[in-house]
Structure formats: structure tokens, C-alpha cells
Design an enzyme around this catalytic site. Sequence first.
Site, PDB file in Angstrom:
ATOM      1  N   ASN A   9      58.379  35.092  33.836  1.00 26.99           N
ATOM      2  CA  ASN A   9      59.251  34.832  32.691  1.00 26.99           C
ATOM      3  C   ASN A   9      58.652  33.670  31.894  1.00 26.99           C
ATOM      4  O   ASN A   9      58.786  32.514  32.287  1.00 26.99           O
ATOM      5  CB  ASN A   9      60.666  34.482  33.200  1.00 26.99           C
ATOM      6  CG  ASN A   9      61.605  34.105  32.071  1.00 26.99           C
ATOM      7  OD1 ASN A   9      61.312  34.329  30.897  1.00 26.99           O
ATOM      8  ND2 ASN A   9      62.748  33.526  32.417  1.00 26.99           N
ATOM      9  N   LYS A  53      59.531  32.593  29.053  1.00 27.41           N
ATOM     10  CA  LYS A  53      60.524  31.912  28.200  1.00 27.41           C
ATOM     11  C   LYS A  53      59.962  31.758  26.772  1.00 27.41           C
ATOM     12  O   LYS A  53      59.257  32.651  26.325  1.00 27.41           O
ATOM     13  CB  LYS A  53      60.927  30.577  28.825  1.00 27.41           C
ATOM     14  CG  LYS A  53      61.307  30.743  30.306  1.00 27.41           C
ATOM     15  CD  LYS A  53      61.975  29.575  30.911  1.00 27.41           C
ATOM     16  CE  LYS A  53      62.273  29.887  32.375  1.00 27.41           C
ATOM     17  NZ  LYS A  53      63.025  28.860  33.027  1.00 27.41           N
ATOM     18  N   HIS A 105      70.101  35.640  31.838  1.00 25.84           N
ATOM     19  CA  HIS A 105      69.427  34.439  32.346  1.00 25.84           C
ATOM     20  C   HIS A 105      70.333  33.226  32.107  1.00 25.84           C
ATOM     21  O   HIS A 105      70.999  33.138  31.075  1.00 25.84           O
ATOM     22  CB  HIS A 105      68.083  34.259  31.634  1.00 25.84           C
ATOM     23  CG  HIS A 105      67.235  33.223  32.303  1.00 25.84           C
ATOM     24  ND1 HIS A 105      67.447  31.877  32.116  1.00 25.84           N
ATOM     25  CD2 HIS A 105      66.207  33.328  33.187  1.00 25.84           C
ATOM     26  CE1 HIS A 105      66.565  31.203  32.860  1.00 25.84           C
ATOM     27  NE2 HIS A 105      65.805  32.066  33.509  1.00 25.84           N
ATOM     28  N   GLU A 125      69.757  30.316  31.153  1.00 30.32           N
ATOM     29  CA  GLU A 125      69.512  29.557  29.919  1.00 30.32           C
ATOM     30  C   GLU A 125      70.251  30.197  28.741  1.00 30.32           C
ATOM     31  O   GLU A 125      70.733  29.502  27.847  1.00 30.32           O
ATOM     32  CB  GLU A 125      67.999  29.467  29.649  1.00 30.32           C
ATOM     33  CG  GLU A 125      67.353  28.452  30.579  1.00 30.32           C
ATOM     34  CD  GLU A 125      65.889  28.698  30.872  1.00 30.32           C
ATOM     35  OE1 GLU A 125      65.264  29.543  30.217  1.00 30.32           O
ATOM     36  OE2 GLU A 125      65.364  28.040  31.800  1.00 30.32           O
ATOM     37  N   GLU A 149      69.138  33.441  40.991  1.00 33.08           N
ATOM     38  CA  GLU A 149      68.544  32.211  40.467  1.00 33.08           C
ATOM     39  C   GLU A 149      69.601  31.108  40.441  1.00 33.08           C
ATOM     40  O   GLU A 149      70.359  30.996  39.466  1.00 33.08           O
ATOM     41  CB  GLU A 149      68.035  32.440  39.041  1.00 33.08           C
ATOM     42  CG  GLU A 149      66.934  33.457  38.938  1.00 33.08           C
ATOM     43  CD  GLU A 149      66.041  33.169  37.740  1.00 33.08           C
ATOM     44  OE1 GLU A 149      64.854  32.929  37.937  1.00 33.08           O
ATOM     45  OE2 GLU A 149      66.560  33.157  36.610  1.00 33.08           O
ATOM     46  N   GLY A 198      63.755  25.331  36.770  1.00 35.56           N
ATOM     47  CA  GLY A 198      62.997  24.325  36.011  1.00 35.56           C
ATOM     48  C   GLY A 198      63.226  22.905  36.494  1.00 35.56           C
ATOM     49  O   GLY A 198      63.030  21.960  35.733  1.00 35.56           O
ATOM     50  N   SER A 241      62.097  27.309  40.393  1.00 37.38           N
ATOM     51  CA  SER A 241      61.095  26.307  40.792  1.00 37.38           C
ATOM     52  C   SER A 241      60.077  26.830  41.802  1.00 37.38           C
ATOM     53  O   SER A 241      59.685  26.118  42.729  1.00 37.38           O
ATOM     54  CB  SER A 241      61.789  25.047  41.331  1.00 37.38           C
ATOM     55  OG  SER A 241      62.512  24.419  40.300  1.00 37.38           O
TER      56      SER A 241
END
Length: 256
Positions: free
Chosen positions: A10, A12, A104, A106, A178, A184, A215
Site C-alpha cells: 500500500n 498510500k 483503510h 486513514e 490492521e 505507521g 508497521s
Amino acid sequence: MKKKSIIVANWKMNPPGEITARNLFNSIKDGIKENVSELKNCEVIICPPFVYLPLFQSVIAREKIPILRLGAQNCFWEEKGPFTGEISPKMLKNFGVKYVIVGHSERRNFLKETDEMINKKMNLIFKSKIIPILCIGEKIKERKEGKTFQALKEQLKRGLKGIFNFKKQKPYLLIAYEPVWSIGTKNPCPPEMAKKVLFFLRKIFKEIPILYGGSLNSKIAPNYLKIGFDGLLVGGASLNSKEFKKILKNVNDSFY
Ligand code: PGA
């Protein structure tokens, strides 16, 4: 021999320039090509920003690398119309996209994407014959309050409402666990902790692949496959071609 491992990159909103994007893609692609016989039990899905998809699709079509696929990071829940800035699953399919990441954290966080929106997206993705990678994960507060399973259950119930038959285990999708606090942050979920979640999810999804993300790096990546995850969703480490290729190598070496 273990079944196929699914490794998702991914990217991003990276990298900012086309040349860097091409170089990153080509380096990963060449690494896979050189080791294609050893990596035959892996499926590698690269999810770049939308604008790079056509560039990479032409390379994949030309070079026909069997284990390398393209994925997108998002899509909309309508096929066409007045939805400024959005893109439909069908448009993605036309550019050779086989997978799409949905929900996701985010997007849930920065764009306030809800489970109801995710459900509408999932519905159209299934109809468009693209495979969704549904991301779920608990926030740190939920983890601390002992509400991890409850949070995941809620996300699944609402996100898949009316479109996934839990009894028949259909249609096909990928689930990515996740934990939000590990994305991150250089703070991966310890495998023992992730294993409990995997056990919980495995009772719900008998044959649906379950991935771990958060991570990851090349050192720890194999640990999650050893405890039973079917694949990995790699963010930051997938932007460094050397490190990402090392992930593929280590994952592969630990199994075959
Ligand atoms: P990370 O991201 O590997 O950088 O933690 C994972 C993800 O967001 O999918």
C-alpha cells in the site's frame, strides 16, 4: 507446503513524482521476475495512487508476470455520475486492477468514512468483479478497554451487511486486520496478540484469506505468516524496494 501468501504493497499518497514511482515499481517488478520460480507461492499486489495505475498496467500486460497484480487504494459506490473527484470500480477494472483496498483506517479517520459508506462500496465492488481488501482494526482506546473483538465485529457486521453470506462464505474478499495504533507507528502488534485476533476472525471467515498489517518490516514479516495469517499489508516498508523485496524473500524462505 503452505498455501499461497498474499503480500499487498500500500503506497498510500507516495511517491510524489512519476520517475520515482516508475523506478520503485520496476525495481520490485524486476526482483519478482528474477525470482519468479521461488516466489510462485506468493501473490504480490501493488496498490499505487490512481494516477500511476495506467503506467504500471501497460508494463504488467507487456511482461506478463503471473504473480504480480495491481490494486487500488479506494473507489466510490456509484458507477458514474456527478461525483466530483471519485472513481468507480468499473473504471479501475478497465485499467487492469484486480483488487481494491476498502475502509483503510486513514480514510475512516481523515475522511470520516463510515461503515455504511464502506458497505455501499463493497456492494458495487462485488458486482464489478474486483476483489475487495476490507481493512478492519481497533483503536488504542478500544484495545485498552478490552473492546477489540467488539469493535472488529461491529465493523464487519456493518461493512458486510446484506452482501456477504457468512454461512456460504461468499462472495470472495480479503480481510486485512490492521490495528489502528500500529499503522505507521513502528509499533507492530506483537504476534501473540495478533494471533488471538486471527483466531477470532478465523471462526467467522473459514476460507477467506486474513492478512495482517501495521508497521511491518522484513525482519518481523515472516512471524505473522508463521502464526497463520495468509498474507501481509505493507505500508511504509513497501516504498523502499530493497526492503520490500527482502520481505518477499524472507516470507518465501521461511516457508518453502
Ligand atoms: P505501515 O502501514 O506498514 O506503514 O504501518 C500499513 C497500512 O496502513 O496499510
